[in-house]
Design a protein around this motif. Structure first.
Motif, PDB file in Angstrom:
ATOM      1  N   MET A 286      35.335  64.260  60.852  1.00 59.01           N
ATOM      2  CA  MET A 286      36.109  65.480  61.033  1.00 59.01           C
ATOM      3  C   MET A 286      36.623  65.940  59.678  1.00 59.01           C
ATOM      4  O   MET A 286      37.278  65.167  58.964  1.00 59.01           O
ATOM      5  CB  MET A 286      37.272  65.242  61.990  1.00 59.01           C
ATOM      6  N   SER A 287      36.331  67.193  59.328  1.00 63.85           N
ATOM      7  CA  SER A 287      36.758  67.692  58.027  1.00 63.85           C
ATOM      8  C   SER A 287      36.563  69.196  57.955  1.00 63.85           C
ATOM      9  O   SER A 287      35.635  69.736  58.545  1.00 63.85           O
ATOM     10  CB  SER A 287      35.957  67.015  56.915  1.00 63.85           C
ATOM     11  N   PHE A 288      37.454  69.863  57.236  1.00 65.54           N
ATOM     12  CA  PHE A 288      37.188  71.242  56.844  1.00 65.54           C
ATOM     13  C   PHE A 288      36.199  71.214  55.680  1.00 65.54           C
ATOM     14  O   PHE A 288      36.224  70.309  54.846  1.00 65.54           O
ATOM     15  CB  PHE A 288      38.475  71.952  56.412  1.00 65.54           C
ATOM     16  N   TYR A 289      35.355  72.232  55.624  1.00 71.84           N
ATOM     17  CA  TYR A 289      34.279  72.269  54.624  1.00 71.84           C
ATOM     18  C   TYR A 289      34.197  73.684  54.079  1.00 71.84           C
ATOM     19  O   TYR A 289      33.761  74.607  54.765  1.00 71.84           O
ATOM     20  CB  TYR A 289      32.973  71.852  55.298  1.00 71.84           C
ATOM     21  N   THR A 290      34.687  73.884  52.854  1.00 71.45           N
ATOM     22  CA  THR A 290      34.674  75.209  52.231  1.00 71.45           C
ATOM     23  C   THR A 290      33.905  75.144  50.923  1.00 71.45           C
ATOM     24  O   THR A 290      33.719  74.068  50.352  1.00 71.45           O
ATOM     25  CB  THR A 290      36.113  75.694  51.956  1.00 71.45           C
ATOM     26  N   PRO A 291      33.409  76.289  50.413  1.00 72.32           N
ATOM     27  CA  PRO A 291      32.644  76.276  49.162  1.00 72.32           C
ATOM     28  C   PRO A 291      33.401  75.601  48.032  1.00 72.32           C
ATOM     29  O   PRO A 291      34.627  75.628  47.972  1.00 72.32           O
ATOM     30  CB  PRO A 291      32.416  77.760  48.881  1.00 72.32           C
TER      31      PRO A 291
END
Length: 379
Positions: A356-361
């Motif tokens: 589970m993780s947020f993934y942004t550029p």
């Protein structure tokens, strides 16, 4: 004389763009990546720490980007394979043993070759950064052992775990001898292991394959016998053994966190999924109660229940059960009763943990004027 050209459309103000981008679904990280390619201002906005903080707080719960599956190869080698359930980029297999994943980090074991020691690895799948942790010095061979990784602030409950994957962490190592169980704690800040603490466990061993559960500021580990559970209080560095109800029998189950923050347990028997919870109170007075029973025959296809389903994991914060049936891995959403097939060929899988993780550029792309990389920033 031709009519005058209409004025150009007004540019969207940055605040409005940000409000729109904040609503992009976190389980489809490719959408933010594509948005960052539209123009340099959008790239700068999306890659900035302010947007990342707002994006995490807006969505609150990190999405499940995929599942890490530990398995043996035909030649007996441990492999950790990432099975994506989102638009996250595929990751290469790791020739390591899988133990745990939590707060944006994955805990692996790289087995030592002859003459070399075992090494624990704390790995960020998004950035591919990892930290090597040598094993503590052991004076005798262990019966079994298990390890877990948590954010260092989990001990005091002072972190919302939305953007802490770059911060300090703890690794908790549980080693069972006969008739004692020892716990060591590694602090990334101190760069060392604590002195061990121990308790009697009556010739029982910690389960190698089922993941630990973090409930409040305590970690819970299963024993092989399914009669007891080991509790380790991260704040006070104390361990205790909790009994399980005799009604569980020898059924295989997984620990979970209930909606009200208590320790929960799930078991499957003859296609019936039973959900249990242990209510708050003194250890001697706390009781287990069965809250819910789900008939899996109404959710899974007839092919999937030709053999008894087997629980292999639980996804905290979103109430999703992981189970293996008919050589496939499924998720069961306990709130919506929706079932999804994650992958085939699950017969060789020994351990499953959600990532589970947020993934942004990636950060920094906007400041250089370059296009952002596909690698991202996790939380």
């Amino acid at each position: 004389m031709p009519p005058p050209s209409p004025p150009p459309p007004a540019a969207l103000v940055e605040e409005l763009i940000e409000e729109i981008l904040l609503r992009f679904p976190p389980d489809e990280p490719a959408s933010l990546f594509r948005a960052s390619l539209v123009c340099r201002p959008w790239c700068r906005l999306i890659s900035g720490p302010r947007f990342r903080r707002r994006y995490h707080k807006f969505h609150r719960t990190p999405p499940v980007l995929g599942f890490l599956c530990g398995r043996f190869t035909s030649d007996g080698v441990h492999i950790a394979r990432f099975v994506a359930t989102s638009s996250c980029s595929p990751l290469a297999d790791r020739r390591c043993r899988l133990f745990d994943a939590r707060h944006g980090r994955v805990l692996l074991l790289r087995s030592g070759e002859p003459g070399r020691e075992n090494i624990l690895l704390v790995w960020d799948p998004i950035t591919d950064e990892q930290r090597e942790i040598p094993f503590p010095k052991l004076t005798r061979p262990a019966c079994t052992w298990k390890a877990a990784v948590v954010c260092a602030a989990a001990a005091g409950g002072a972190c919302d775990h939305l953007d802490c994957h770059r911060g300090a962490f703890l690794v908790v190592l549980v080693i069972a001898y006969s008739p004692e169980t020892f716990i060591w704690t590694y602090s990334s800040d101190a760069g060392s292991w604590s002195d061990p603490i121990f308790t009697q466990h009556h010739d029982d061993c910690v389960d190698l394959f089922y993941p630990s559960a973090l409930v409040g500021n305590a970690l819970y580990f299963e024993f092989w016998s399914m009669k007891r559970v080991l509790k380790y209080d991260l704040e006070f560095h104390e361990m205790s053994v909790i009994g399980l109800p005799s009604s569980f029998g020898q059924r295989v189950g997984v620990f979970r966190t209930t909606d009200d923050g208590c320790l929960g347990f799930a078991t499957v028997h003859k296609s019936k999924l039973s959900m249990w919870s242990r209510k708050h109170g003194p250890e001697a007075d706390a009781v287990w109660t069965r809250d819910r029973v789900v008939d899996l025959e109404t959710l899974l296809s007839s092919n999937a229940i030709r053999t008894d389903p087997r629980l292999v994991g639980f996804v905290d914060r979103i109430a999703v059960i992981l189970l293996r049936a008919d050589n496939a891995l499924f998720t069961v959403d306990l709130k919506t009763s929706k079932v999804k097939k994650v992958c085939e060929g699950a017969g060789s899988i020994t351990t499953v943990v959600p990532y589970m993780s947020f993934y942004t550029p990636a950060l920094g792309a906007a400041s250089t004027g370059e296009r952002p990389s596909a690698g991202g920033s996790s939380a």
